[in-house]
Design an enzyme around this catalytic site. Sequence first.
Site, PDB file in Angstrom:
ATOM      1  N   LYS A 290      33.363  44.495  39.372  1.00  0.00           N
ATOM      2  CA  LYS A 290      34.171  43.803  40.237  1.00  0.00           C
ATOM      3  C   LYS A 290      35.089  43.082  38.664  1.00  0.00           C
ATOM      4  CE  LYS A 290      34.390  44.942  44.619  1.00  0.00           C
ATOM      5  NZ  LYS A 290      34.038  44.412  46.294  1.00  0.00           N
TER       6      LYS A 290
ATOM      7  N   GLN B 130      33.505  38.574  49.447  1.00  0.00           N
ATOM      8  CA  GLN B 130      32.731  39.647  49.471  1.00  0.00           C
ATOM      9  C   GLN B 130      31.982  39.358  50.462  1.00  0.00           C
ATOM     10  OE1 GLN B 130      32.504  42.400  47.341  1.00  0.00           O
ATOM     11  NE2 GLN B 130      31.185  43.193  48.351  1.00  0.00           N
TER      12      GLN B 130
ATOM     13  N   ASP C 139      41.736  42.756  49.931  1.00  0.00           N
ATOM     14  CA  ASP C 139      41.270  43.923  50.529  1.00  0.00           C
ATOM     15  C   ASP C 139      41.926  44.975  52.280  1.00  0.00           C
ATOM     16  OD1 ASP C 139      38.230  44.563  49.932  1.00  0.00           O
ATOM     17  OD2 ASP C 139      37.602  43.084  50.272  1.00  0.00           O
TER      18      ASP C 139
END
Length: 300
Positions: free
Chosen positions: A54, A98, A121
């Site tokens: 990422k 994460q 997200d």
Amino acid sequence: MAATVIDGKEFAARVRGQAAEHVAALKANHGITPGLAVVLVGEDPASQVYVRSKGKMTVEVGMNSVEHKLDVNTSQEDLLAMIDQLNTDPAIHGILVQLPLPGHLNEDLVINSIDPAKDVDGFHISNVGLLGTGQKSMVPCTPLGCLMMLRDHHGSLSGMDAVVIGRSNIVGKPMAQLLLGDSCTVTIAHSRTKDLPDVVRRADIVVAAVGRPEMVLGDWIKPGATVIDVGINRLDAPEKGAGKTRLVGDADYASCAEVAGAITPVPGGVGPMTIACLLANTVTACCRANGLAEPEGLTA
Ligand code: NDP
């Protein structure tokens, strides 16, 4: 006739290219560089790989990437304090924690402590509610990538019958909401669904997000239907050498590709789109934060 292969790798490169163009314009016209912060708690090897990749792609499209790697024993209080700091940092437009988090941390509480406007997200309860009520939200990356591929392949999805297999909060449910938003008739199937093959046979669009290797078979697929395979499953592959593995999806590719009109492969289908959509979401969040027009084609 063999199905058209929807090339997620190529599509993701296109989305990253669009994101890079928007980033360049934000810098040139407004002196703004979008910033994405990724928080990793602990040393889970798979998470470390995701975070590295990422960060690399964030920099490649011209954005600022900030990585916070925290000790596995980080307390909830310290993690929340870090998120609070990122929430108020004007150089940070997207925050990603994460997952999964170590067991002593409350994932819901942590995710819901992110400023919804920076929740790239799309997991914050506010964004879930906004998506569910058809309002502008941050959309979870994997379903957003699936939707982009479907729109690109079909144009309008209006009136199509869609079956989403899987009802998780990160894939199945938001996918179903997005398809509903595009006026599909949506069925959500799960482990208690009766006669799943029969349900799937009615669908013009099948999204498989189950986590069971090669479960969806070709004789479940309506001829000409589009199969979007979200699954990522690692199987032993002794034919490649001792200890080697191979990735397969939730659909049995060989048999489904014989019947479907279009299909995403694994690897190289949905997977690459997920990070591309994370970058797209960060550009969108940056534009919204600065009261600028949102990039077209990068949002739902
Ligand atoms: P979850 O385990 O959270 O959800 C799986 C869903 O599948 C559940 O709703 C479950 O039903 C359903 N299910 C399980 N067994 C069956 C069955 N036999 N028949 C019908 N439904 C069944 O998984 P995720 O949604 O997180 O992920 C799904 C897959 O997608 C995984 O392979 C994951 O690795 C992959 N993935 C890929 C991403 C990408 O970037 N490409 C990103 C995220 C996930 P129930 O609710 O009843 O238990």
